[in-house]
Design an enzyme around this catalytic site. Structure first.
Site, PDB file in Angstrom:
ATOM      1  CG  ASP A  12      64.516  16.660 -35.246  1.00  0.00           C
ATOM      2  OD1 ASP A  12      63.299  16.906 -35.352  1.00  0.00           O
ATOM      3  OD2 ASP A  12      65.069  15.736 -35.862  1.00  0.00           O
ATOM      4  CB  CYS A  69      62.524  13.769 -34.301  1.00  0.00           C
ATOM      5  SG  CYS A  69      62.338  11.983 -34.254  1.00  0.00           S
ATOM      6  CB  THR A  71      60.204   8.962 -37.786  1.00  0.00           C
ATOM      7  OG1 THR A  71      61.442   8.958 -37.071  1.00  0.00           O
ATOM      8  CG2 THR A  71      60.437   9.162 -39.283  1.00  0.00           C
ATOM      9  CG  HIS A 102      50.327  -2.419 -19.864  1.00  0.00           C
ATOM     10  ND1 HIS A 102      49.926  -3.326 -20.810  1.00  0.00           N
ATOM     11  CD2 HIS A 102      49.240  -2.199 -19.067  1.00  0.00           C
ATOM     12  CE1 HIS A 102      48.656  -3.654 -20.610  1.00  0.00           C
ATOM     13  NE2 HIS A 102      48.211  -2.976 -19.562  1.00  0.00           N
ATOM     14  CG  HIS A 137      52.143  -3.952 -16.055  1.00  0.00           C
ATOM     15  ND1 HIS A 137      52.167  -4.656 -17.234  1.00  0.00           N
ATOM     16  CD2 HIS A 137      50.834  -3.735 -15.759  1.00  0.00           C
ATOM     17  CE1 HIS A 137      50.920  -4.845 -17.657  1.00  0.00           C
ATOM     18  NE2 HIS A 137      50.100  -4.301 -16.775  1.00  0.00           N
TER      19      HIS A 137
HETATM   20  C1  RB5 Z   1      65.470  14.669 -39.547  1.00  0.00           C
HETATM   21  O1  RB5 Z   1      65.498  14.813 -40.913  1.00  0.00           O
HETATM   22  C2  RB5 Z   1      64.911  13.314 -39.169  1.00  0.00           C
HETATM   23  O2  RB5 Z   1      65.852  12.317 -39.444  1.00  0.00           O
HETATM   24  C3  RB5 Z   1      64.534  13.280 -37.707  1.00  0.00           C
HETATM   25  O3  RB5 Z   1      63.581  14.270 -37.467  1.00  0.00           O
HETATM   26  C4  RB5 Z   1      63.926  12.000 -37.196  1.00  0.00           C
HETATM   27  O4  RB5 Z   1      62.863  11.611 -37.994  1.00  0.00           O
HETATM   28  C5  RB5 Z   1      64.875  10.907 -36.953  1.00  0.00           C
HETATM   29  O5  RB5 Z   1      64.502   9.832 -36.461  1.00  0.00           O
END
Ligand code: RB5
Length: 152
Positions: A12, A69, A71, A102, A137
């Site tokens: 994203d 993304c 996080t 694993h 596993h």
């Molecule tokens: C986008 O702002 C953010 O929410 C996305 O990149 C991600 O971190 C969501 O889990």
């Protein structure tokens, strides 16, 4: 990295810069890259890109998927809703190695706002070069594939 692989990439707006860097490194290393976007900073919805990448993996058009993304959390949640996908959200080389060894992870999720580029590149190398160990596993992976129904 070892043999030539086909890797599907998606991100994203929070992950696009790192995704583009990973794509360049993979191509430089001789791998085939399928880039499902996004391509710029405009706000987009991560499930759309997870779906494209996971489809490429489950339909065997790609050996592995990589999703980035902000996080890595949203991408990993989205990816793991797809049957046949085992997505590891990874922040270091050790978990990159172990999610392959694993969990036989076929998709890697990264958080571009959490880890630095050098760490991400080290993770990429560990993820793509570590084989699945099988053995004990496999029983656990088999259980992941079982549908469990709750009895009222
Ligand atoms: C986008 O702002 C953010 O929410 C996305 O990149 C991600 O971190 C969501 O889990």
């Amino acid at each position: 990295m070892t043999r030539s692989l086909t890797v599907a990439l998606g991100a994203d707006h929070g992950g696009v810069t790192l995704k583009n860097r990973l794509a360049a490194v993979l191509i430089e290393a001789g791998h085939e890259v399928q880039d499902y976007g996004t391509d710029g900073p405009a706000s987009v919805d991560y499930p759309d890109f997870a779906q494209a990448v996971c489809g490429a993996v489950t339909e065997k058009r790609a050996d592995f998927g990589i999703l980035v993304c902000g996080t890595g959390i949203g991408m990993s949640i989205a990816a793991n809703r797809h049957a046949g996908i085992r997505c590891g959200l990874v922040h270091d080389v050790t978990t990159a190695r172990l999610t392959r060894a694993h969990n036989d992870a076929n998709v890697l999720a990264l958080g571009a706002r959490i880890i630095g580029e050098e760490v991400a590149l080290d993770i990429l190398g560990a993820f793509l070069s570590t084989p699945y160990e099988g053995g004990r596993h496999q029983r656990r992976l088999d259980k992941l594939n079982q549908t469990t129904e709750s009895t009222p």
